[in-house]
Structures are given as structure tokens and as C-alpha cells.
Design a protein around this motif. Structure first.
Motif, PDB file in Angstrom:
ATOM      1  N   GLU A  85       0.866  -1.162   0.000  1.00 52.45           N
ATOM      2  CA  GLU A  85       0.000   0.000   0.000  1.00 52.45           C
ATOM      3  C   GLU A  85       0.912   1.224   0.000  1.00 52.45           C
ATOM      4  OE1 GLU A  85      -2.284  -0.612   3.537  1.00 52.45           O
ATOM      5  OE2 GLU A  85      -3.684  -1.993   2.547  1.00 52.45           O
ATOM      6  N   VAL A  86       0.771   2.086  -0.995  1.00 52.90           N
ATOM      7  CA  VAL A  86       1.681   3.219  -1.192  1.00 52.90           C
ATOM      8  C   VAL A  86       0.907   4.520  -1.033  1.00 52.90           C
ATOM      9  CG1 VAL A  86       3.245   4.377  -2.798  1.00 52.90           C
ATOM     10  CG2 VAL A  86       3.168   1.872  -2.713  1.00 52.90           C
ATOM     11  N   VAL A  87       1.397   5.380  -0.162  1.00 54.47           N
ATOM     12  CA  VAL A  87       0.778   6.694   0.016  1.00 54.47           C
ATOM     13  C   VAL A  87       1.851   7.764  -0.090  1.00 54.47           C
ATOM     14  CG1 VAL A  87      -1.108   5.832   1.442  1.00 54.47           C
ATOM     15  CG2 VAL A  87       0.999   6.599   2.539  1.00 54.47           C
ATOM     16  N   PHE A  88       1.473   8.908  -0.641  1.00 54.23           N
ATOM     17  CA  PHE A  88       2.379  10.047  -0.676  1.00 54.23           C
ATOM     18  C   PHE A  88       2.294  10.786   0.652  1.00 54.23           C
ATOM     19  CE2 PHE A  88       1.360   9.524  -5.259  1.00 54.23           C
ATOM     20  CZ  PHE A  88       2.648   9.229  -5.699  1.00 54.23           C
ATOM     21  N   THR A  89       3.429  11.301   1.105  1.00 51.86           N
ATOM     22  CA  THR A  89       3.530  12.043   2.356  1.00 51.86           C
ATOM     23  C   THR A  89       4.156  13.402   2.066  1.00 51.86           C
ATOM     24  OG1 THR A  89       5.762  11.252   2.877  1.00 51.86           O
ATOM     25  CG2 THR A  89       3.913   9.855   3.561  1.00 51.86           C
ATOM     26  N   THR A  90       4.382  14.177   3.112  1.00 52.07           N
ATOM     27  CA  THR A  90       5.090  15.445   2.904  1.00 52.07           C
ATOM     28  C   THR A  90       6.598  15.270   3.023  1.00 52.07           C
ATOM     29  OG1 THR A  90       4.899  16.052   5.242  1.00 52.07           O
ATOM     30  CG2 THR A  90       3.140  16.774   3.767  1.00 52.07           C
ATOM     31  N   GLY A  91       7.061  14.067   3.334  1.00 56.06           N
ATOM     32  CA  GLY A  91       8.488  13.795   3.454  1.00 56.06           C
ATOM     33  C   GLY A  91       8.733  12.634   4.395  1.00 56.06           C
ATOM     34  N   SER A  92       9.994  12.343   4.643  1.00 58.57           N
ATOM     35  CA  SER A  92      10.356  11.190   5.459  1.00 58.57           C
ATOM     36  C   SER A  92       9.895  11.339   6.909  1.00 58.57           C
ATOM     37  CB  SER A  92      11.871  10.976   5.408  1.00 58.57           C
ATOM     38  OG  SER A  92      12.271  10.599   4.109  1.00 58.57           O
ATOM     39  N   ASN A  93      10.057  12.525   7.492  1.00 62.08           N
ATOM     40  CA  ASN A  93       9.622  12.721   8.877  1.00 62.08           C
ATOM     41  C   ASN A  93       8.127  12.500   9.025  1.00 62.08           C
ATOM     42  OD1 ASN A  93      12.197  13.302   9.715  1.00 62.08           O
ATOM     43  ND2 ASN A  93      11.879  15.493   9.947  1.00 62.08           N
ATOM     44  N   ASN A  94       7.365  12.956   8.057  1.00 61.10           N
ATOM     45  CA  ASN A  94       5.918  12.755   8.069  1.00 61.10           C
ATOM     46  C   ASN A  94       5.577  11.267   8.045  1.00 61.10           C
ATOM     47  OD1 ASN A  94       3.266  13.166   5.676  1.00 61.10           O
ATOM     48  ND2 ASN A  94       3.071  13.372   7.879  1.00 61.10           N
ATOM     49  N   ALA A  95       6.309  10.497   7.222  1.00 59.87           N
ATOM     50  CA  ALA A  95       6.062   9.054   7.134  1.00 59.87           C
ATOM     51  C   ALA A  95       6.330   8.367   8.475  1.00 59.87           C
ATOM     52  CB  ALA A  95       6.934   8.442   6.040  1.00 59.87           C
ATOM     53  N   LEU A  96       7.455   8.695   9.100  1.00 62.65           N
ATOM     54  CA  LEU A  96       7.775   8.079  10.389  1.00 62.65           C
ATOM     55  C   LEU A  96       6.745   8.478  11.448  1.00 62.65           C
ATOM     56  CD1 LEU A  96       9.625   6.349  12.129  1.00 62.65           C
ATOM     57  CD2 LEU A  96      11.044   8.378  12.525  1.00 62.65           C
ATOM     58  N   ASP A  97       6.304   9.720  11.405  1.00 61.26           N
ATOM     59  CA  ASP A  97       5.286  10.195  12.342  1.00 61.26           C
ATOM     60  C   ASP A  97       3.996   9.394  12.179  1.00 61.26           C
ATOM     61  OD1 ASP A  97       4.647  12.135  14.386  1.00 61.26           O
ATOM     62  OD2 ASP A  97       3.320  13.073  12.939  1.00 61.26           O
ATOM     63  N   ILE A  98       3.595   9.146  10.948  1.00 66.76           N
ATOM     64  CA  ILE A  98       2.405   8.343  10.678  1.00 66.76           C
ATOM     65  C   ILE A  98       2.562   6.938  11.256  1.00 66.76           C
ATOM     66  CG2 ILE A  98       1.097   7.196   8.827  1.00 66.76           C
ATOM     67  CD1 ILE A  98       1.676   9.718   7.115  1.00 66.76           C
ATOM     68  N   LEU A  99       3.698   6.318  11.004  1.00 66.19           N
ATOM     69  CA  LEU A  99       3.930   4.940  11.434  1.00 66.19           C
ATOM     70  C   LEU A  99       3.926   4.805  12.956  1.00 66.19           C
ATOM     71  CD1 LEU A  99       6.719   4.067   8.860  1.00 66.19           C
ATOM     72  CD2 LEU A  99       4.509   2.889   9.031  1.00 66.19           C
ATOM     73  N   THR A 216      15.943  10.560  -6.064  1.00 68.67           N
ATOM     74  CA  THR A 216      14.969  10.481  -7.152  1.00 68.67           C
ATOM     75  C   THR A 216      14.835  11.796  -7.900  1.00 68.67           C
ATOM     76  OG1 THR A 216      13.283  10.796  -5.446  1.00 68.67           O
ATOM     77  CG2 THR A 216      13.513   8.595  -6.357  1.00 68.67           C
ATOM     78  N   ALA A 217      15.391  12.884  -7.340  1.00 70.25           N
ATOM     79  CA  ALA A 217      15.422  14.190  -8.011  1.00 70.25           C
ATOM     80  C   ALA A 217      14.028  14.718  -8.308  1.00 70.25           C
ATOM     81  CB  ALA A 217      16.257  14.115  -9.298  1.00 70.25           C
ATOM     82  N   GLY A 218      13.129  14.554  -7.341  1.00 65.78           N
ATOM     83  CA  GLY A 218      11.794  15.110  -7.453  1.00 65.78           C
ATOM     84  C   GLY A 218      11.680  16.408  -6.674  1.00 65.78           C
ATOM     85  N   PRO A 219      10.460  16.947  -6.553  1.00 65.23           N
ATOM     86  CA  PRO A 219      10.266  18.209  -5.843  1.00 65.23           C
ATOM     87  C   PRO A 219      10.445  18.053  -4.336  1.00 65.23           C
ATOM     88  CG  PRO A 219       8.365  17.666  -7.239  1.00 65.23           C
ATOM     89  CD  PRO A 219       9.210  16.450  -7.146  1.00 65.23           C
ATOM     90  N   ARG A 220      10.686  19.172  -3.673  1.00 61.03           N
ATOM     91  CA  ARG A 220      10.703  19.191  -2.216  1.00 61.03           C
ATOM     92  C   ARG A 220       9.263  19.151  -1.693  1.00 61.03           C
ATOM     93  NH1 ARG A 220      14.262  23.611   0.654  1.00 61.03           N
ATOM     94  NH2 ARG A 220      13.812  22.182   2.368  1.00 61.03           N
ATOM     95  N   GLY A 221       9.128  18.756  -0.419  1.00 60.13           N
ATOM     96  CA  GLY A 221       7.820  18.800   0.217  1.00 60.13           C
ATOM     97  C   GLY A 221       6.924  17.623  -0.078  1.00 60.13           C
ATOM     98  N   VAL A 222       7.504  16.532  -0.582  1.00 61.14           N
ATOM     99  CA  VAL A 222       6.729  15.323  -0.849  1.00 61.14           C
ATOM    100  C   VAL A 222       7.629  14.112  -0.591  1.00 61.14           C
ATOM    101  CG1 VAL A 222       7.269  15.434  -3.316  1.00 61.14           C
ATOM    102  CG2 VAL A 222       5.331  14.073  -2.566  1.00 61.14           C
ATOM    103  N   GLY A 223       7.009  13.037  -0.140  1.00 58.90           N
ATOM    104  CA  GLY A 223       7.721  11.790   0.097  1.00 58.90           C
ATOM    105  C   GLY A 223       6.769  10.639  -0.117  1.00 58.90           C
ATOM    106  N   VAL A 224       7.188   9.448   0.314  1.00 59.51           N
ATOM    107  CA  VAL A 224       6.356   8.275   0.059  1.00 59.51           C
ATOM    108  C   VAL A 224       6.522   7.266   1.194  1.00 59.51           C
ATOM    109  CG1 VAL A 224       8.122   6.997  -1.266  1.00 59.51           C
ATOM    110  CG2 VAL A 224       5.676   6.652  -1.753  1.00 59.51           C
ATOM    111  N   LEU A 225       5.454   6.545   1.460  1.00 62.41           N
ATOM    112  CA  LEU A 225       5.439   5.487   2.459  1.00 62.41           C
ATOM    113  C   LEU A 225       4.826   4.246   1.828  1.00 62.41           C
ATOM    114  CD1 LEU A 225       5.518   4.261   5.346  1.00 62.41           C
ATOM    115  CD2 LEU A 225       3.340   5.452   5.794  1.00 62.41           C
ATOM    116  N   ALA A 226       5.562   3.145   1.860  1.00 58.63           N
ATOM    117  CA  ALA A 226       5.080   1.861   1.345  1.00 58.63           C
ATOM    118  C   ALA A 226       4.995   0.881   2.509  1.00 58.63           C
ATOM    119  CB  ALA A 226       6.021   1.328   0.265  1.00 58.63           C
TER     120      ALA A 226
END
Length: 370
Positions: A85-99, A216-226
């Protein structure tokens, strides 16, 4: 001074990567902080904003669904988690906070001594007791001791960073996963520096997260959680699905993921290993500075310890101001349990040239006092 970086060939992959981007205003060797986006990523993000203005944000979001689905599919490929299950986040800290907010069990967690400082703060905020995994002298996980450590005092969770913010040492994530599976302990993998940089496919994690802006050279302010199916609670999944989202940034990230897969995942990883070795060769003889990674460490991150009395933060500022060279200052707050003095980090992407590395070496020598 050009060290031995002259053997870094300017390959077709490097040329395509460079040509896909606006020209750099100097030398960018800061990909572990924020890579340079391609023109296609920039235009896709801007085009979505225009579409929102034309048809409304929610209609535009529906139209973007195929691009976002393709981005999630690319994440599954790169993570080696085909059912994730893959969701976009605001970044790595946001993903860890969710988990950690979602975790229903005992609040004990094991991690490496060099855990990222902001991650430690998130763990503390969620009331986790943090234990340290056994290490070799090099700072790498001691794979021979991990089984006994987990058996003696098993934590409820293991949080494992495959490649640190303060070090280019690649950690043995698959050995960690095997030990966790053997003791029935869920494994969360921080792949903020590893994703699209080293091989993180099929580690066997229960959850893996990363940011967009690094390799991955994408924009700032976005991340991913799988996550494995069912790892997150239904309540948390529902909450995430209704969270306000910057869909344009998700689109840009999805395009960047597609570019990375199209470039060839293994080819990019191999090139980054070459880049790392060439960088360490080029910088190994700069007066007074010490390269902390082994020459053949399979990453593109090089950490430099400054000479005694030299302020690495001032050096980084002078590299930018006087030579248009962007690198990273590493304060001890990045890894407060392991770092005892600041350092400089150099992290080129696949498009770096031997001339670029020679320029970095010369500039570093010039701005170093003494």
C-alpha cells in the motif's frame, strides 16, 4: 589538483541526465540533501497547477490519477514490494510520524547508534523507549551479534536506516530483515538516502519510506510510504486519504520516479557507485581533510572530517560564495548519539564529471585555512 577522478568517464547515462535539466549554476554535489529536478518534472508540476486553475483542484486531481498510480507502481518496483500500500507524504519525517502514531503495541524500538536526530525526536514524542543495535567498529551493523541481541531483549519494533544522513556507509538491511523475521519483530526501513541510490528492493521490510528530493530528483515537500497490506490501521489509512495534499508535487514526484526507472535502476546504482569512488579518490589528498568512507563503499556519499580548528560550516559557506559549489554541512545534531564533531558531505549525482570533482578538490583546498 584533480586526484584520481580523471578515470570517471562521461557516460551516455550521465549526459542524458545532465541534458534533461537546466544548466547548473556552478557545481552541485549535494544530492543527499536535494537533487536537481529535470525540466519534465518542473513542467509537469507547473502544468498541474495550471490545470487546477482551469478546471478546479478536485477535477484536476481526478485527471492526474493515472500519473499518480504510475508513481505508486514505480515505488513498488524500487522497493521490491509488489503488494505494498503506497501513500504520498510530505516527506520522510511525516512518514515516520504516521507509522509511530499508528503503532498499537508496546513502545520499545531498536535502531542504530547513528540514528538521525529528527527521527529520535519523533520517537521521543510518541513515547518510544529507544535501544541501540550492536555495531562493528566501522559503524556498520554487527550481523553476527544481532540475533542474540534481539533474542535477549526483543523490542516491539526495529527502525533501520539503510544509509545515514551523516555517513556514506551502507548498512546490511537484508541481514537486519532476516533477524527481525526470525524473532517476529516488525521492521521499518528509513530509505531517505537509500531509495533510488542503492538496492533497497526486496529487503523484506514491513514498511519503507523515503523523500522525493534526494536521489529520485523530485520536488521538495513530498515523500512516500510503502507498507505491507494491513500494516497501517484502517483509521490511519482513512485519515491519510482525506488529508489535504499538494497534488502537483505528487505529480512531479511521479514523473521523477518514471524518469529514474526509464534510466535503468541498476545502471543508475552502478553509476552512483562509480561516482562515489571517484569522489573519494579526488578528495583523499586535500590538505588536512579526512575521507571517512572506504574507497569502495557502494554509495555516492563522501563524508569529510575537517582539519583541527577548521569550521566545516564556514567552509561550506565559502564554497558556495566564492566557487559556486554546493555541498552539505553536517552538524552533530544529525546523529547526536554518534557524531562528536561536524563534517562536510559531498554527494554528486550520476551527471558529475571528472572536471567537476577536480574543481571541488581545488576549491576545498583553497578555502581551507592554514
Amino acid at each position: 589538483m584533480d586526484g584520481d577522478a580523471h578515470d570517471l568517464e562521461d557516460t551516455p547515462l550521465a549526459q542524458r541526465w545532465r541534458e534533461a535539466r537546466p544548466p547548473a549554476a556552478g557545481v552541485h554535489v549535494d544530492s543527499a540533501a536535494c537533487s536537481r529536478q529535470s525540466v519534465a518534472v518542473i513542467e509537469a508540476t507547473a502544468q498541474h497547477a495550471r490545470h487546477e486553475a482551469e478546471v478546479g483542484g478536485y477535477v484536476a486531481a481526478e485527471a492526474a490519477a493515472p500519473v499518480l498510480d504510475a508513481g505508486r507502481a514505480a515505488v513498488r518496483v524500487l522497493a521490491g514490494m509488489p503488494d505494498a500500500e503506497v501513500v504520498f507524504t510530505t516527506g520522510s519525517n511525516n512518514a515516520l510520524d504516521i507509522l509511530l502514531a499508528d503503532w498499537p503495541g508496546e513502545r520499545t524500538l531498536a535502531c542504530l547508534q547513528g540514528e538521525f536526530g529528527p527521527n529520535l525526536a519523533i520517537m521521543a514524542r510518541h513515547g518510544f523507549e529507544v535501544r541501540t543495535l550492536p555495531l562493528e567498529e566501522s559503524g556498520r551493523l554487527d550481523v553476527n551479534a544481532i540475533g542474540a541481541a534481539l533474542a535477549h531483549d526483543p523490542p516491539a519494533l526495529v527502525h533501520f536506516t539503510v544509509l545515514g544522513s551523516h555517513s556514506g556507509v551502507v548498512q546490511p538491511a537484508r541481514a537486519m530483515a532476516s533477524a527481525c523475521h526470525g524473532h517476529g519483530i516488525p521492521l521499518i526501513v528509513d530509505a531517505a538516502q537509500g531509495f533510488a541510490h542503492i538496492d533497497v528492493a526486496g529487503i523484506g521490510a514491513d514498511a519503507l519510506y523515503s523523500s522525493s528530493r534526494k536521489w529520485t530528483a523530485g520536488p521538495r515537500g513530498v515523500g512516500v510510504l510503502a507498507t505491507k497490506p494491513g500494516f497501517l490501521s484502517e483509521a490511519t489509512r482513512q485519515r491519510i486519504s482525506h488529508t489535504e495534499a499538494n497534488v502537483g508535487m505528487h505529480v512531479g514526484f511521479s514523473v521523477a520516479l518514471g524518469e529514474h526507472v526509464a534510466a535503468g535502476v541498476e545502471a543508475v546504482q552502478a553509476r552512483l557507485r562509480e561516482v562515489g569512488a571517484a569522489t573519494r579518490r579526488a578528495l583523499a589528498d586535500v590538505r588536512g581533510w579526512r575521507v571517512l568512507e572506504a574507497l569502495d563503499e557502494p554509495s555516492a556519499i563522501t563524508t569529510l572530517r575537517p582539519p583541527d580548528g577548521v569550521d566545516a560550516q564556514d567552509v561550506r559557506a565559502r564554497l558556495i560564495a566564492e566557487h559556486s559549489i554546493v555541498a552539505t554541512y553536517l552538524g552533530t545534531e544529525r546523529a547526536p548519539r554518534e557524531m562528536n564533531r561536524p563534517a562536510l558531505r559531498v554527494s554528486p549525482h550520476v551527471d558529475v564529471t571528472a572536471a567537476d570533482l577536480g574543481r571541488v578538490a581545488e576549491a576545498l583546498a583553497e578555502v581551507t585555512p592554514g
